[in-house]
Design a protein around this motif. Structure first.
Motif, PDB file in Angstrom:
ATOM      1  N   GLU A   1     -22.279  -5.479 -38.117  1.00 48.60           N
ATOM      2  CA  GLU A   1     -22.058  -6.264 -36.902  1.00 48.60           C
ATOM      3  C   GLU A   1     -22.492  -7.714 -37.082  1.00 48.60           C
ATOM      4  N   ASP A   2     -23.614  -7.918 -37.792  1.00 46.02           N
ATOM      5  CA  ASP A   2     -24.125  -9.272 -38.021  1.00 46.02           C
ATOM      6  C   ASP A   2     -23.802  -9.727 -39.439  1.00 46.02           C
ATOM      7  N   ASP A   3     -23.518 -11.002 -39.579  1.00 46.26           N
ATOM      8  CA  ASP A   3     -23.230 -11.548 -40.906  1.00 46.26           C
ATOM      9  C   ASP A   3     -24.496 -11.695 -41.742  1.00 46.26           C
ATOM     10  N   ALA A   4     -25.598 -11.993 -41.099  1.00 40.54           N
ATOM     11  CA  ALA A   4     -26.862 -12.200 -41.800  1.00 40.54           C
ATOM     12  C   ALA A   4     -28.014 -11.999 -40.820  1.00 40.54           C
ATOM     13  N   PRO A   5     -29.218 -11.726 -41.322  1.00 42.62           N
ATOM     14  CA  PRO A   5     -30.365 -11.588 -40.417  1.00 42.62           C
ATOM     15  C   PRO A   5     -30.667 -12.895 -39.690  1.00 42.62           C
ATOM     16  N   VAL A   6     -31.151 -12.776 -38.474  1.00 48.06           N
ATOM     17  CA  VAL A   6     -31.604 -13.939 -37.715  1.00 48.06           C
ATOM     18  C   VAL A   6     -33.009 -13.656 -37.208  1.00 48.06           C
ATOM     19  N   MET A   7     -33.789 -14.717 -37.018  1.00 51.20           N
ATOM     20  CA  MET A   7     -35.137 -14.569 -36.511  1.00 51.20           C
ATOM     21  C   MET A   7     -35.142 -14.758 -34.999  1.00 51.20           C
ATOM     22  N   GLN A   8     -35.781 -13.837 -34.298  1.00 53.76           N
ATOM     23  CA  GLN A   8     -35.876 -13.913 -32.843  1.00 53.76           C
ATOM     24  C   GLN A   8     -37.347 -14.013 -32.456  1.00 53.76           C
ATOM     25  N   GLY A   9     -37.662 -14.958 -31.574  1.00 53.85           N
ATOM     26  CA  GLY A   9     -39.045 -15.204 -31.217  1.00 53.85           C
ATOM     27  C   GLY A   9     -39.471 -14.500 -29.941  1.00 53.85           C
ATOM     28  N   TYR A  10     -40.712 -14.012 -29.943  1.00 60.93           N
ATOM     29  CA  TYR A  10     -41.299 -13.373 -28.765  1.00 60.93           C
ATOM     30  C   TYR A  10     -42.746 -13.840 -28.637  1.00 60.93           C
ATOM     31  N   ASP A  11     -43.207 -14.064 -27.428  1.00 61.70           N
ATOM     32  CA  ASP A  11     -44.602 -14.401 -27.176  1.00 61.70           C
ATOM     33  C   ASP A  11     -45.341 -13.138 -26.744  1.00 61.70           C
ATOM     34  N   VAL A  12     -46.368 -12.758 -27.503  1.00 67.17           N
ATOM     35  CA  VAL A  12     -47.106 -11.527 -27.207  1.00 67.17           C
ATOM     36  C   VAL A  12     -48.584 -11.853 -27.032  1.00 67.17           C
ATOM     37  N   PRO A  13     -49.305 -11.044 -26.271  1.00 65.40           N
ATOM     38  CA  PRO A  13     -50.739 -11.277 -26.090  1.00 65.40           C
ATOM     39  C   PRO A  13     -51.508 -11.082 -27.394  1.00 65.40           C
TER      40      PRO A  13
END
Length: 248
Positions: free
Chosen positions: A23-35
């Motif tokens: 489904e995706d051409d390449a990995p992407v980085m996704q950001g999350y803010d966690v405690p």
């Protein structure tokens, strides 16, 4: 209690690799803010993302105690067990989480380990006995010294960090690899074992493929020292070539 602790905690940015093959051409980085809580490991941060922020995130984990080996991932470029790697180690962040290097990615942080399992099976990591077996109630007694001969190598939890750190395996997926060889040595050195693994271990893509970089030992969370296991078997294989009747 957990929600109140999280409410007063500072946050840290976790950048997580997302990838769906096909489904995706390449990995992407996704950001999350966690405690960031004093006792939170990277795995706790991932669980927070999964439970509270993005249920579509895929990764492996089980025991949270450094025993099962299933939560190995690449954390800021290093192969680590995420259950034993704490968010507080990374200051203000960010913390970058990627799958283990050298393995095909199934989804997000989940890698395909079928190749490793085939390698592990090829060294027959079990006690091999020959001839008549004693009754099931019998014991194979060992002295403390006999146990000590192989105990270190028996601590492997198959976390695959050593494979991800190994420059030989990353370049040559056919390389038998640190964990499989160390576990073979665990049985080679067991006084109860009567097997012969020479044909599997003494190959160009087995012990002779190792260039003794030592990264496998450096990243091992259980101090197995697979680099030592490989070098020890190189000596055994060399002696076996000169003295064919020598097996250990």
């Amino acid at each position: 209690m957990t929600e109140s602790r999280q409410a007063g905690a500072r946050t840290i940015r976790m950048e997580v690799a997302r990838f769906r093959p096909g489904e995706d051409d390449a990995p992407v980085m996704q950001g999350y803010d966690v405690p960031v809580l004093p006792d939170w490991a990277v795995l706790d941060g991932l669980n927070h993302i999964k439970d509270r922020l993005d249920g579509s995130l895929s990764y492996r984990w089980s025991c949270r105690m450094g025993v099962c080996g299933s939560c190995g991932m690449t954390v800021n470029g290093e192969p680590r067990l995420t259950c034993g790697t704490f968010l507080t180690e990374y200051g203000e962040g960010p913390v970058r989480i990627e799958p283990l290097k050298g393995f095909p990615v199934i989804r997000d942080l989940v890698v395909d380990i079928d190749g490793f399992l085939a390698k592990l099976s090829s060294v027959r990591p079990w006690l091999i006995r020959q001839g008549e077996e004693p009754p099931l109630t019998a014991e194979y007694a060992q002295t403390p010294e006999q146990l000590e001969a192989y105990k270190q190598y028996s601590m492997c939890i198959n976390c695959l960090l050593c494979y991800s750190a190994c420059p030989v395996y990353v370049l040559d997926p056919d390389f038998l690899g640190p964990a499989a060889i160390a576990l073979a040595q665990r049985y080679n050195l067991d006084s109860r074992d009567m097997g012969d693994r020479f044909d599997v271990l003494s190959q160009d893509d087995a012990v002779w493929g190792c260039t003794f970089v030592g990264e496998c030992t450096k990243v091992c969370p259980k101090h197995v020292d697979p680099a030592e296991a490989i070098q020890r078997y190189k000596l055994t294989a060399a002696l076996r070539s000169v003295l064919p009747w020598s097996r250990r």
